[in-house]
Design a protein around this motif. Structure first.
Motif, PDB file in Angstrom:
ATOM      1  N   THR A  19     -11.295  -3.955 -28.162  1.00 42.23           N
ATOM      2  CA  THR A  19     -11.104  -4.181 -26.729  1.00 42.23           C
ATOM      3  C   THR A  19      -9.621  -4.225 -26.373  1.00 42.23           C
ATOM      4  O   THR A  19      -9.172  -3.557 -25.423  1.00 42.23           O
ATOM      5  CB  THR A  19     -11.773  -5.500 -26.299  1.00 42.23           C
ATOM      6  N   VAL A  20      -8.850  -4.999 -27.118  1.00 42.02           N
ATOM      7  CA  VAL A  20      -7.415  -5.105 -26.840  1.00 42.02           C
ATOM      8  C   VAL A  20      -6.734  -3.752 -27.046  1.00 42.02           C
ATOM      9  O   VAL A  20      -5.872  -3.343 -26.256  1.00 42.02           O
ATOM     10  CB  VAL A  20      -6.768  -6.190 -27.726  1.00 42.02           C
ATOM     11  N   PHE A  21      -7.145  -3.029 -28.086  1.00 43.08           N
ATOM     12  CA  PHE A  21      -6.556  -1.716 -28.336  1.00 43.08           C
ATOM     13  C   PHE A  21      -6.805  -0.787 -27.147  1.00 43.08           C
ATOM     14  O   PHE A  21      -5.881  -0.106 -26.667  1.00 43.08           O
ATOM     15  CB  PHE A  21      -7.142  -1.105 -29.608  1.00 43.08           C
ATOM     16  N   PHE A  22      -8.027  -0.731 -26.657  1.00 40.45           N
ATOM     17  CA  PHE A  22      -8.339   0.160 -25.539  1.00 40.45           C
ATOM     18  C   PHE A  22      -7.629  -0.275 -24.253  1.00 40.45           C
ATOM     19  O   PHE A  22      -7.209   0.569 -23.450  1.00 40.45           O
ATOM     20  CB  PHE A  22      -9.842   0.236 -25.311  1.00 40.45           C
ATOM     21  N   LEU A  23      -7.482  -1.569 -24.044  1.00 40.67           N
ATOM     22  CA  LEU A  23      -6.754  -2.035 -22.862  1.00 40.67           C
ATOM     23  C   LEU A  23      -5.285  -1.621 -22.919  1.00 40.67           C
ATOM     24  O   LEU A  23      -4.658  -1.368 -21.889  1.00 40.67           O
ATOM     25  CB  LEU A  23      -6.874  -3.553 -22.730  1.00 40.67           C
ATOM     26  N   ARG A  24      -4.739  -1.558 -24.110  1.00 38.27           N
ATOM     27  CA  ARG A  24      -3.351  -1.121 -24.287  1.00 38.27           C
ATOM     28  C   ARG A  24      -3.204   0.394 -24.286  1.00 38.27           C
ATOM     29  O   ARG A  24      -2.092   0.912 -24.151  1.00 38.27           O
ATOM     30  CB  ARG A  24      -2.789  -1.673 -25.595  1.00 38.27           C
ATOM     31  N   ASN A  25      -4.325   1.098 -24.472  1.00 35.63           N
ATOM     32  CA  ASN A  25      -4.289   2.563 -24.572  1.00 35.63           C
ATOM     33  C   ASN A  25      -5.347   3.171 -23.647  1.00 35.63           C
ATOM     34  O   ASN A  25      -6.392   3.652 -24.100  1.00 35.63           O
ATOM     35  CB  ASN A  25      -4.534   2.994 -26.017  1.00 35.63           C
ATOM     36  N   PRO A  26      -5.088   3.159 -22.325  1.00 31.93           N
ATOM     37  CA  PRO A  26      -6.095   3.627 -21.366  1.00 31.93           C
ATOM     38  C   PRO A  26      -6.508   5.085 -21.548  1.00 31.93           C
ATOM     39  O   PRO A  26      -7.641   5.447 -21.208  1.00 31.93           O
ATOM     40  CB  PRO A  26      -5.416   3.392 -20.006  1.00 31.93           C
ATOM     41  N   ASP A  27      -5.633   5.928 -22.075  1.00 33.90           N
ATOM     42  CA  ASP A  27      -6.014   7.323 -22.308  1.00 33.90           C
ATOM     43  C   ASP A  27      -7.120   7.412 -23.353  1.00 33.90           C
ATOM     44  O   ASP A  27      -8.084   8.176 -23.193  1.00 33.90           O
ATOM     45  CB  ASP A  27      -4.810   8.148 -22.763  1.00 33.90           C
ATOM     46  N   HIS A  28      -6.979   6.628 -24.425  1.00 31.56           N
ATOM     47  CA  HIS A  28      -8.022   6.613 -25.458  1.00 31.56           C
ATOM     48  C   HIS A  28      -9.318   6.024 -24.897  1.00 31.56           C
ATOM     49  O   HIS A  28     -10.420   6.486 -25.219  1.00 31.56           O
ATOM     50  CB  HIS A  28      -7.563   5.795 -26.662  1.00 31.56           C
ATOM     51  N   LEU A  29      -9.200   5.013 -24.051  1.00 31.73           N
ATOM     52  CA  LEU A  29     -10.386   4.414 -23.448  1.00 31.73           C
ATOM     53  C   LEU A  29     -11.113   5.424 -22.562  1.00 31.73           C
ATOM     54  O   LEU A  29     -12.339   5.547 -22.627  1.00 31.73           O
ATOM     55  CB  LEU A  29      -9.994   3.185 -22.626  1.00 31.73           C
ATOM     56  N   ALA A  30     -10.371   6.139 -21.743  1.00 32.42           N
ATOM     57  CA  ALA A  30     -10.986   7.126 -20.856  1.00 32.42           C
ATOM     58  C   ALA A  30     -11.733   8.185 -21.647  1.00 32.42           C
ATOM     59  O   ALA A  30     -12.846   8.598 -21.281  1.00 32.42           O
ATOM     60  CB  ALA A  30      -9.909   7.768 -19.982  1.00 32.42           C
ATOM     61  N   ARG A  31     -11.145   8.599 -22.751  1.00 33.16           N
ATOM     62  CA  ARG A  31     -11.792   9.609 -23.601  1.00 33.16           C
ATOM     63  C   ARG A  31     -13.053   9.041 -24.243  1.00 33.16           C
ATOM     64  O   ARG A  31     -14.086   9.710 -24.336  1.00 33.16           O
ATOM     65  CB  ARG A  31     -10.793  10.064 -24.673  1.00 33.16           C
ATOM     66  N   PHE A  32     -12.999   7.787 -24.676  1.00 35.35           N
ATOM     67  CA  PHE A  32     -14.140   7.122 -25.304  1.00 35.35           C
ATOM     68  C   PHE A  32     -15.313   7.023 -24.326  1.00 35.35           C
ATOM     69  O   PHE A  32     -16.464   7.272 -24.682  1.00 35.35           O
ATOM     70  CB  PHE A  32     -13.718   5.730 -25.771  1.00 35.35           C
ATOM     71  N   LEU A  33     -15.026   6.679 -23.079  1.00 39.00           N
ATOM     72  CA  LEU A  33     -16.081   6.517 -22.085  1.00 39.00           C
ATOM     73  C   LEU A  33     -16.624   7.856 -21.606  1.00 39.00           C
ATOM     74  O   LEU A  33     -17.811   7.974 -21.284  1.00 39.00           O
ATOM     75  CB  LEU A  33     -15.546   5.720 -20.892  1.00 39.00           C
ATOM     76  N   ALA A  34     -15.774   8.866 -21.560  1.00 42.90           N
ATOM     77  CA  ALA A  34     -16.177  10.157 -20.994  1.00 42.90           C
ATOM     78  C   ALA A  34     -17.080  10.955 -21.920  1.00 42.90           C
ATOM     79  O   ALA A  34     -17.922  11.730 -21.460  1.00 42.90           O
ATOM     80  CB  ALA A  34     -14.935  10.975 -20.648  1.00 42.90           C
ATOM     81  N   ASP A  35     -16.918  10.782 -23.215  1.00 40.18           N
ATOM     82  CA  ASP A  35     -17.654  11.619 -24.171  1.00 40.18           C
ATOM     83  C   ASP A  35     -18.500  10.739 -25.083  1.00 40.18           C
ATOM     84  O   ASP A  35     -18.049  10.263 -26.120  1.00 40.18           O
ATOM     85  CB  ASP A  35     -16.672  12.457 -24.996  1.00 40.18           C
TER      86      ASP A  35
END
Length: 390
Positions: free
Chosen positions: A241-257
């Motif tokens: 969770t903390v990693f994705f909050l610090r890296n929104p690009d990775h989070l967006a990719r994780f949620l999109a695919d």
């Protein structure tokens, strides 16, 4: 060795890997041990049958000063066993964690996750993600799976923290260990007399049918499954969770695919590698590895965290790459002691991380990530508290 960045292994691991991938060290306990830090050598060592996982062995490498452990107190702990004993008892449990069985749990894991997120949203202004989600989801899942009353969660969560915290006084750790085993011994006894539709009840019957039922042994099996079944996954949920909050690009990719989420979760597992010392062993014969002979009766720590950041196996290993095929990582160990519950851990991580950010897209850390209380002093790396707002 201290971490320079809370999201990466100690920087000195890279030097070990490059200059001396098999070397002797002095541990904080005063013990001497061998450390293996490169991916191919860690993998080879963990597959070598000339080792023992018996933690009562005098040479077993210990970060903390050793405390005497009786045979009864260690009974049933699969990660302490060697073949042929380990083989018998792992076979009794392994079918409970097949991919098919685990996938069938997905709807219930999603329900539990949603209920925990409801509790977060019901909080006013700020909430601790660790208590309300990271610990709550895997604790409830493993409780339902094993047949442990969830009302007792505060008891076993509190005891687990004391047992795994390196700063806990030795007498407190031993007391917590005894209390947890006493609790689980009573639970196994109840399952014997009043069986239910749960894993522990099924295991009791399996052992009785095989004519090898032993209360101390089943208590140890229950202990291992309960602790490993929630503490490690909880730490990964917090870190992810903390990693994705610090890296929104990775989070967006994780949620999109959605199809790529399993691959991203394996990369998170490789990247953090939170269980560094579970791969410790003692040699039962002289073993030559990497051009170095490790004598018999030597303690060895196979550093899976260092191995998982070995650039010879994972290009640009210090970078999180969601497109990387990280399935060969050793975050779950390797060889006969590889984690039984790895399919369940992967599934929980996929469901919890996706559901959290889909339902609370405005989630934000309430304090800088660098100021969070990381578990530098615990057997499994993680975070004690993650205050969030939305």
């Amino acid at each position: 060795m201290p971490r320079g960045c809370p999201f990466l292994p100690p920087g000195d691991y890279a030097g070990l890997r490059a200059d001396s991938p098999v070397t002797r060290v002095v541990l904080p306990s005063g013990d001497t041990a061998w450390v293996i830090s490169s991916y191919p050598l860690v993998r080879a060592f963990l597959a070598d049958p000339r080792t023992t996982a018996d933690r009562s062995h005098p040479a077993y490498p210990s970060i903390l000063p050793k405390q005497p452990v009786s045979k009864a107190a260690a009974a049933g702990l699969l990660t302490w066993m060697d073949p042929p004993e380990h083989t018998v008892h792992r076979r009794m449990v392994v079918n409970e964690f097949t991919t098919k069985r685990v996938q069938a749990m997905a709807p219930r894991i999603k329900e539990i996750t949603d209920e925990c997120i409801d509790a977060i949203l019901a909080a006013t202004g700020e909430a601790d993600l660790v208590q309300l989600l990271s610990l709550a989801v895997p604790s409830r899942v493993i409780c339902e799976l094993l047949g442990v009353p969830y009302a007792d969660r505060a008891l076993f969560d509190g005891l687990t923290i004391v047992i795994l915290n390196h700063t806990s006084p030795a007498e407190d750790r031993m007391s917590a260990w005894r209390q947890l085993r006493e609790y689980l011994s009573g639970l196994v006894t109840r399952k014997q007399h009043e069986p239910g539709e749960d894993l522990l009840s099924r295991l009791v019957k399996k052992y009785e049918d095989a004519g090898i039922f032993d209360l101390e042994l089943l208590t140890g099996v229950a202990n291992a499954l309960l602790v490993a079944g929630h503490e490690t996954t909880a730490n990964m949920i917090s870190l992810g969770t903390v990693f994705f909050l610090r890296n929104p690009d990775h989070l967006a990719r994780f949620l999109a695919d959605e199809d790529s989420r399993p691959q991203a979760v394996d990369e998170l597992l490789r990247f953090f590698s939170i269980a560094e010392y579970s791969t410790s062993r003692v040699t039962t014969a002289d073993i030559e590895i990497g051009g170095v002979v490790i004598p018999a009766d030597s303690g060895v720590i196979a550093l899976n965290s260092a191995a998982n950041h070995d650039g010879s196996e994972f290009a640009d290993a210090e970078k999180f790459d969601p497109h990387r095929d990280a399935r060969r990582h050793m975050a779950f160990g390797y060889g006969i002691h590889q984690c039984l519950g790895q399919s369940l851990a992967r599934l929980e991580l996929q469901i919890v991380l996706a559901t959290l950010f889909e339902r609370i897209p405005s989630l934000t850390l309430a304090k800088p990530a660098e100021e969070l209380p990381y578990k530098h002093n615990a057997a499994f790396y993680g975070i004690y508290e993650v205050p969030v707002t939305w």
